[in-house]
Motif scaffolding. Sequence first.
Motif, PDB file in Angstrom:
ATOM      1  N   LEU A  97      -8.030  33.687  22.275  1.00  0.00           N
ATOM      2  CA  LEU A  97      -8.135  34.486  21.064  1.00  0.00           C
ATOM      3  C   LEU A  97      -8.050  35.967  21.387  1.00  0.00           C
ATOM      4  CD1 LEU A  97      -8.633  35.041  18.077  1.00  0.00           C
ATOM      5  CD2 LEU A  97     -11.093  34.889  18.552  1.00  0.00           C
ATOM      6  N   PHE A  98      -8.819  36.428  22.350  1.00  0.00           N
ATOM      7  CA  PHE A  98      -8.850  37.876  22.584  1.00  0.00           C
ATOM      8  C   PHE A  98      -7.628  38.379  23.333  1.00  0.00           C
ATOM      9  CE2 PHE A  98     -13.163  36.879  21.346  1.00  0.00           C
ATOM     10  CZ  PHE A  98     -13.209  37.722  20.235  1.00  0.00           C
ATOM     11  N   GLU A  99      -6.953  37.494  24.058  1.00  0.00           N
ATOM     12  CA  GLU A  99      -5.625  37.840  24.571  1.00  0.00           C
ATOM     13  C   GLU A  99      -4.701  38.167  23.394  1.00  0.00           C
ATOM     14  OE1 GLU A  99      -2.786  38.079  27.860  1.00  0.00           O
ATOM     15  OE2 GLU A  99      -4.965  37.919  27.826  1.00  0.00           O
ATOM     16  N   LEU A 100      -4.783  37.383  22.347  1.00  0.00           N
ATOM     17  CA  LEU A 100      -3.962  37.618  21.154  1.00  0.00           C
ATOM     18  C   LEU A 100      -4.406  38.855  20.382  1.00  0.00           C
ATOM     19  CD1 LEU A 100      -3.467  33.989  19.855  1.00  0.00           C
ATOM     20  CD2 LEU A 100      -1.632  35.668  20.100  1.00  0.00           C
ATOM     21  N   VAL A 101      -5.698  39.011  20.172  1.00  0.00           N
ATOM     22  CA  VAL A 101      -6.196  40.154  19.398  1.00  0.00           C
ATOM     23  C   VAL A 101      -5.744  41.467  20.027  1.00  0.00           C
ATOM     24  CG1 VAL A 101      -8.274  41.426  18.733  1.00  0.00           C
ATOM     25  CG2 VAL A 101      -8.172  38.944  18.407  1.00  0.00           C
ATOM     26  N   ILE A 102      -5.925  41.600  21.339  1.00  0.00           N
ATOM     27  CA  ILE A 102      -5.594  42.856  22.008  1.00  0.00           C
ATOM     28  C   ILE A 102      -4.088  43.082  22.020  1.00  0.00           C
ATOM     29  CG2 ILE A 102      -5.709  44.130  24.182  1.00  0.00           C
ATOM     30  CD1 ILE A 102      -8.372  43.903  22.563  1.00  0.00           C
ATOM     31  N   HIS A 103      -3.316  42.046  22.278  1.00  0.00           N
ATOM     32  CA  HIS A 103      -1.867  42.247  22.313  1.00  0.00           C
ATOM     33  C   HIS A 103      -1.272  42.394  20.917  1.00  0.00           C
ATOM     34  CE1 HIS A 103      -1.568  42.320  26.536  1.00  0.00           C
ATOM     35  NE2 HIS A 103      -1.890  41.055  26.729  1.00  0.00           N
ATOM     36  N   ARG A 104      -1.898  41.807  19.924  1.00  0.00           N
ATOM     37  CA  ARG A 104      -1.474  42.111  18.541  1.00  0.00           C
ATOM     38  C   ARG A 104      -1.703  43.588  18.255  1.00  0.00           C
ATOM     39  NH1 ARG A 104      -5.030  43.577  14.232  1.00  0.00           N
ATOM     40  NH2 ARG A 104      -6.336  41.738  14.590  1.00  0.00           N
ATOM     41  N   ALA A 105      -2.842  44.117  18.706  1.00  0.00           N
ATOM     42  CA  ALA A 105      -3.113  45.550  18.545  1.00  0.00           C
ATOM     43  C   ALA A 105      -2.091  46.387  19.298  1.00  0.00           C
ATOM     44  CB  ALA A 105      -4.525  45.876  19.011  1.00  0.00           C
ATOM     45  N   ASP A 106      -1.689  45.945  20.505  1.00  0.00           N
ATOM     46  CA  ASP A 106      -0.652  46.660  21.260  1.00  0.00           C
ATOM     47  C   ASP A 106       0.633  46.771  20.439  1.00  0.00           C
ATOM     48  OD1 ASP A 106      -2.048  47.124  23.699  1.00  0.00           O
ATOM     49  OD2 ASP A 106      -1.618  45.089  24.379  1.00  0.00           O
ATOM     50  N   ALA A 107       1.041  45.645  19.851  1.00  0.00           N
ATOM     51  CA  ALA A 107       2.276  45.646  19.065  1.00  0.00           C
ATOM     52  C   ALA A 107       2.145  46.549  17.839  1.00  0.00           C
ATOM     53  CB  ALA A 107       2.629  44.219  18.647  1.00  0.00           C
ATOM     54  N   GLU A 108       1.002  46.507  17.183  1.00  0.00           N
ATOM     55  CA  GLU A 108       0.802  47.357  16.013  1.00  0.00           C
ATOM     56  C   GLU A 108       0.830  48.831  16.394  1.00  0.00           C
ATOM     57  OE1 GLU A 108      -1.764  44.445  13.051  1.00  0.00           O
ATOM     58  OE2 GLU A 108      -2.859  45.642  14.540  1.00  0.00           O
ATOM     59  N   LEU A 109       0.167  49.190  17.478  1.00  0.00           N
ATOM     60  CA  LEU A 109       0.182  50.584  17.920  1.00  0.00           C
ATOM     61  C   LEU A 109       1.599  51.032  18.256  1.00  0.00           C
ATOM     62  CD1 LEU A 109      -3.042  50.468  20.113  1.00  0.00           C
ATOM     63  CD2 LEU A 109      -2.744  51.812  18.013  1.00  0.00           C
ATOM     64  N   ALA A 110       2.383  50.139  18.843  1.00  0.00           N
ATOM     65  CA  ALA A 110       3.779  50.465  19.155  1.00  0.00           C
ATOM     66  C   ALA A 110       4.589  50.733  17.891  1.00  0.00           C
ATOM     67  CB  ALA A 110       4.407  49.323  19.950  1.00  0.00           C
ATOM     68  N   LEU A 111       4.206  50.085  16.800  1.00  0.00           N
ATOM     69  CA  LEU A 111       4.922  50.218  15.529  1.00  0.00           C
ATOM     70  C   LEU A 111       4.297  51.264  14.614  1.00  0.00           C
ATOM     71  CD1 LEU A 111       5.480  46.402  14.960  1.00  0.00           C
ATOM     72  CD2 LEU A 111       7.248  48.088  15.502  1.00  0.00           C
ATOM     73  N   GLY A 112       3.274  51.961  15.097  1.00  0.00           N
ATOM     74  CA  GLY A 112       2.629  52.988  14.288  1.00  0.00           C
ATOM     75  C   GLY A 112       1.670  52.458  13.254  1.00  0.00           C
ATOM     76  N   VAL A 113       1.199  51.223  13.445  1.00  0.00           N
ATOM     77  CA  VAL A 113       0.249  50.597  12.529  1.00  0.00           C
ATOM     78  C   VAL A 113      -1.147  50.695  13.131  1.00  0.00           C
ATOM     79  CG1 VAL A 113      -0.420  48.427  11.404  1.00  0.00           C
ATOM     80  CG2 VAL A 113       2.010  49.005  11.686  1.00  0.00           C
ATOM     81  N   VAL A 114      -2.141  51.053  12.317  1.00  0.00           N
ATOM     82  CA  VAL A 114      -3.526  51.117  12.800  1.00  0.00           C
ATOM     83  C   VAL A 114      -4.085  49.696  12.860  1.00  0.00           C
ATOM     84  CG1 VAL A 114      -5.845  51.978  12.343  1.00  0.00           C
ATOM     85  CG2 VAL A 114      -3.853  53.418  11.821  1.00  0.00           C
ATOM     86  N   PRO A 115      -4.483  49.228  14.048  1.00  0.00           N
ATOM     87  CA  PRO A 115      -5.014  47.855  14.147  1.00  0.00           C
ATOM     88  C   PRO A 115      -6.314  47.694  13.355  1.00  0.00           C
ATOM     89  CG  PRO A 115      -4.442  48.721  16.314  1.00  0.00           C
ATOM     90  CD  PRO A 115      -4.400  49.876  15.360  1.00  0.00           C
ATOM     91  N   GLU A 116      -6.437  46.578  12.668  1.00  0.00           N
ATOM     92  CA  GLU A 116      -7.666  46.241  11.963  1.00  0.00           C
ATOM     93  C   GLU A 116      -8.221  44.956  12.578  1.00  0.00           C
ATOM     94  OE1 GLU A 116      -7.141  46.053   7.772  1.00  0.00           O
ATOM     95  OE2 GLU A 116      -6.433  48.125   7.603  1.00  0.00           O
ATOM     96  N   ILE A 117      -9.458  45.046  13.068  1.00  0.00           N
ATOM     97  CA  ILE A 117     -10.114  43.912  13.701  1.00  0.00           C
ATOM     98  C   ILE A 117     -11.421  43.664  12.966  1.00  0.00           C
ATOM     99  CG2 ILE A 117     -11.053  42.980  15.851  1.00  0.00           C
ATOM    100  CD1 ILE A 117      -9.269  45.023  17.336  1.00  0.00           C
ATOM    101  N   PRO A 118     -11.606  42.499  12.351  1.00  0.00           N
ATOM    102  CA  PRO A 118     -12.861  42.232  11.632  1.00  0.00           C
ATOM    103  C   PRO A 118     -14.065  42.450  12.537  1.00  0.00           C
ATOM    104  CG  PRO A 118     -11.249  40.507  11.195  1.00  0.00           C
ATOM    105  CD  PRO A 118     -10.672  41.361  12.284  1.00  0.00           C
ATOM    106  N   ALA A 119     -15.151  42.953  11.954  1.00  0.00           N
ATOM    107  CA  ALA A 119     -16.324  43.323  12.748  1.00  0.00           C
ATOM    108  C   ALA A 119     -16.848  42.160  13.588  1.00  0.00           C
ATOM    109  CB  ALA A 119     -17.418  43.864  11.835  1.00  0.00           C
TER     110      ALA A 119
END
Length: 260
Positions: free
Chosen positions: A132-154
């Motif tokens: 799960l956290f491999e995905l969460v962090i790399h999803r954030a990587d992709a979003e940052l690359a695209l100029g999207v602010v990552p949103e991660i539920p608390a």
Amino acid sequence: MTDNHLTDGDVTNSDVTDYNFQIQSEAARLGALADDPSIPVPTCPGWTIAELITHVGQTHRWAVHVLRNRVQEQIWSRQVPSGLGEGEHGDAAWLAGGVAELLETLRVTDPSTEVWTWGPDKRASWWPRRMLFELVIHRADAELALGVVPEIPAGVAIDGIEEFLHNLPDAAWVTRTLAGQGVEGATIHLHADDADGEWTITQGPAGKISWARGHAKGDAAVRGPVGDLLLLLYGRRSPDALTVHGDRDLLGRWLSAAAF
């Protein structure tokens, strides 16, 4: 004494089912970001979106291999067949195929099965949380690359911080670097300002850490949204974007050494 969110006796089938649902959701979010595979990923220097997708999908196939074959000895993802030709990169469909295989494998595997992991828990129940956290962090990587602010539920971010801290003492490639920092005995406090989450990390000998939940004074302290604290630990968010108290130099050096 290390205060871990999940210990050897804490994982239940309901925990695993919940992780499976989150894995499916996160994988879909990542796959939806793969339209332009050539975009560079600044938080993973040298990678493009295509290489990021390939890494994540290969990691899923690694987990499947370990679980299906009840692997007991160390094996790394590059040693597991990917289904890709020489020089080929994975795409969204290839990622989705690997996720489906991973989820089915997790569904049919007894969480108490003894298998190899690189973390402290040598059971199958270690893998869904890690995936799960491999995905969460790399999803954030992709979003940052695209100029999207990552949103991660608390709740996800809190669990992610504790998963990181739980595994860190067994990440030998990290502890070797931490051991060379000369910061044994130093403490770092993390304080979420949007959720009920506080942690104090104590640097011990040989690069190992211990950690505990709760309020405490650290040599360095960071306060901010809990999702940003998770990204901070992984080197995806600069401490300059958060509120820092105490020894900034210590914090910067520790974060640089600890991120993986």
